[in-house]
Design a protein around this motif. Structure first.
Motif, PDB file in Angstrom:
ATOM      1  N   TYR A  96       0.844  -1.205   0.000  1.00  0.00           N
ATOM      2  CA  TYR A  96       0.000   0.000   0.000  1.00  0.00           C
ATOM      3  C   TYR A  96       0.874   1.247   0.000  1.00  0.00           C
ATOM      4  O   TYR A  96       0.609   2.206  -0.743  1.00  0.00           O
ATOM      5  CB  TYR A  96      -0.915   0.001   1.218  1.00  0.00           C
ATOM      6  N   TRP A  97       1.916   1.263   0.844  1.00  0.00           N
ATOM      7  CA  TRP A  97       2.784   2.436   0.904  1.00  0.00           C
ATOM      8  C   TRP A  97       3.459   2.678  -0.444  1.00  0.00           C
ATOM      9  O   TRP A  97       3.583   3.826  -0.894  1.00  0.00           O
ATOM     10  CB  TRP A  97       3.855   2.263   1.978  1.00  0.00           C
ATOM     11  N   ILE A  98       3.901   1.598  -1.094  1.00  0.00           N
ATOM     12  CA  ILE A  98       4.569   1.753  -2.390  1.00  0.00           C
ATOM     13  C   ILE A  98       3.617   2.360  -3.408  1.00  0.00           C
ATOM     14  O   ILE A  98       3.974   3.271  -4.162  1.00  0.00           O
ATOM     15  CB  ILE A  98       5.089   0.394  -2.884  1.00  0.00           C
ATOM     16  N   GLY A  99       2.372   1.857  -3.430  1.00  0.00           N
ATOM     17  CA  GLY A  99       1.403   2.379  -4.387  1.00  0.00           C
ATOM     18  C   GLY A  99       0.974   3.795  -4.074  1.00  0.00           C
ATOM     19  O   GLY A  99       0.872   4.641  -4.974  1.00  0.00           O
ATOM     20  N   THR A 126       1.867   7.744  -6.458  1.00  0.00           N
ATOM     21  CA  THR A 126       0.949   8.889  -6.516  1.00  0.00           C
ATOM     22  C   THR A 126       1.472  10.119  -5.772  1.00  0.00           C
ATOM     23  O   THR A 126       1.624  11.183  -6.359  1.00  0.00           O
ATOM     24  CB  THR A 126      -0.429   8.507  -5.935  1.00  0.00           C
ATOM     25  N   PHE A 127       1.759  10.004  -4.476  1.00  0.00           N
ATOM     26  CA  PHE A 127       2.068  11.183  -3.672  1.00  0.00           C
ATOM     27  C   PHE A 127       3.341  11.889  -4.154  1.00  0.00           C
ATOM     28  O   PHE A 127       3.339  13.111  -4.391  1.00  0.00           O
ATOM     29  CB  PHE A 127       2.220  10.793  -2.199  1.00  0.00           C
ATOM     30  N   ILE A 128       4.433  11.148  -4.300  1.00  0.00           N
ATOM     31  CA  ILE A 128       5.688  11.772  -4.718  1.00  0.00           C
ATOM     32  C   ILE A 128       5.602  12.307  -6.148  1.00  0.00           C
ATOM     33  O   ILE A 128       5.957  13.477  -6.395  1.00  0.00           O
ATOM     34  CB  ILE A 128       6.861  10.786  -4.560  1.00  0.00           C
ATOM     35  N   PRO A 129       5.149  11.515  -7.134  1.00  0.00           N
ATOM     36  CA  PRO A 129       5.033  12.073  -8.494  1.00  0.00           C
ATOM     37  C   PRO A 129       4.110  13.282  -8.574  1.00  0.00           C
ATOM     38  O   PRO A 129       4.407  14.248  -9.291  1.00  0.00           O
ATOM     39  CB  PRO A 129       4.481  10.900  -9.314  1.00  0.00           C
ATOM     40  N   TRP A 130       2.990  13.225  -7.845  1.00  0.00           N
ATOM     41  CA  TRP A 130       2.034  14.331  -7.878  1.00  0.00           C
ATOM     42  C   TRP A 130       2.668  15.622  -7.367  1.00  0.00           C
ATOM     43  O   TRP A 130       2.539  16.687  -8.003  1.00  0.00           O
ATOM     44  CB  TRP A 130       0.806  13.971  -7.048  1.00  0.00           C
TER      45      TRP A 130
END
Length: 253
Positions: A117-120, A125-129
């Motif tokens: 879950y953390w990886i996804g 999402t969080f870092i790329p966003w």
């Protein structure tokens, strides 16, 4: 990787929109970090530019993100053994993409994978966003018309891809088509926020109206077979077929 690319494209477009709305880099990044709400951030920027009152902005963005109540409810059985503080952080990082990746991953494994879950949620999402948001705010001035690059189609395309991957039956197909049609009509007549809510609620309701004879379900909703079909944790269905009782002596079957 595909989800990360789509998150970067969508985040970049948000950075451009925030910049054009007069947001400073700090303000744009604060919204992407503290709100981290995707489409709701676009809506909020538009509402701020339009001079909408803050209580109305809070209400409209809440309605736009109401689908997360369903996401979290679907993930709750998988996370029953996860501590409350961890679940709180998971909830903050829950997005459309994170939900689709996590629920699909858990079903394939047949168990909960918190690290997955953390990886996804963070890596895809969080870092790329947030990196893309920063890029959009800082270098967006050099792009006169982002729509000419087709960047604005990235998010809808990613959402369609995620939805298709989650469809496993005719009722889900009907729900998706009905929800999309209703969402578009209501959005054009009122606002995108209400369109998403209307499509998200009415689409599944219409899907449930499909007769069982047409749906050809092998695992009706609410049965143990349904839990097994959707790989719910703890679900178990006997592999052996039901036994046929022996007929009394002298009686033909």
């Amino acid at each position: 990787m595909g989800i990360a690319v789509s998150a970067m494209g969508f985040g970049f477009v948000y950075g451009l929109a925030a910049r054009d709305a007069g947001f400073s880099p700090v303000e744009a990044m604060a919204m992407s970090t503290l709100a981290f709400a995707g489409a709701a951030q676009f809506a909020a920027v538009g509402y701020v530019v339009g001079g909408v009152a803050w209580p109305a902005i809070l209400l409209l963005t809440f309605l736009l993100n109401a689908r997360h109540l369903l996401y979290s409810a679907a993930l709750r059985p998988w996370l029953r053994d996860v501590s409350l503080p961890k679940r709180a952080v998971m909830a903050h990082l829950l997005t459309d993409e994170a939900f689709a990746l996590a629920i699909g991953h858990f079903r394939r494994l047949g168990r909960t994978d918190v690290t997955g879950y953390w990886i996804g949620a963070i890596g895809a999402t969080f870092i790329p966003w947030n990196l893309a948001t920063l890029a959009g705010v800082l270098v967006g001035g050099s792009i006169p018309d982002p729509t000419r690059l087709g960047i604005d189609i990235i998010f809808p395309a990613a959402m369609v891809g995620l939805a298709v991957g989650l469809m496993t039956g005719r009722r889900e197909l009907v729900a998706a088509l009905a929800g999309a049609a209703i969402g578009v009509v209501v959005a054009l007549m009122t606002s995108p926020a209400l369109g998403i809510v209307a499509g998200g609620l009415l689409g599944p309701a219409i899907g449930l109206l499909v007769p069982a004879s047409i749906a050809h379900e092998t695992a009706p909703i609410g049965t143990p077979a349904s839990a097994e079909h959707y790989a719910m944790p703890g679900a178990h269905v006997e592999d052996e077929p039901p036994r046929v009782s022996e007929s009394p002596p002298g009686v033909d079957r």
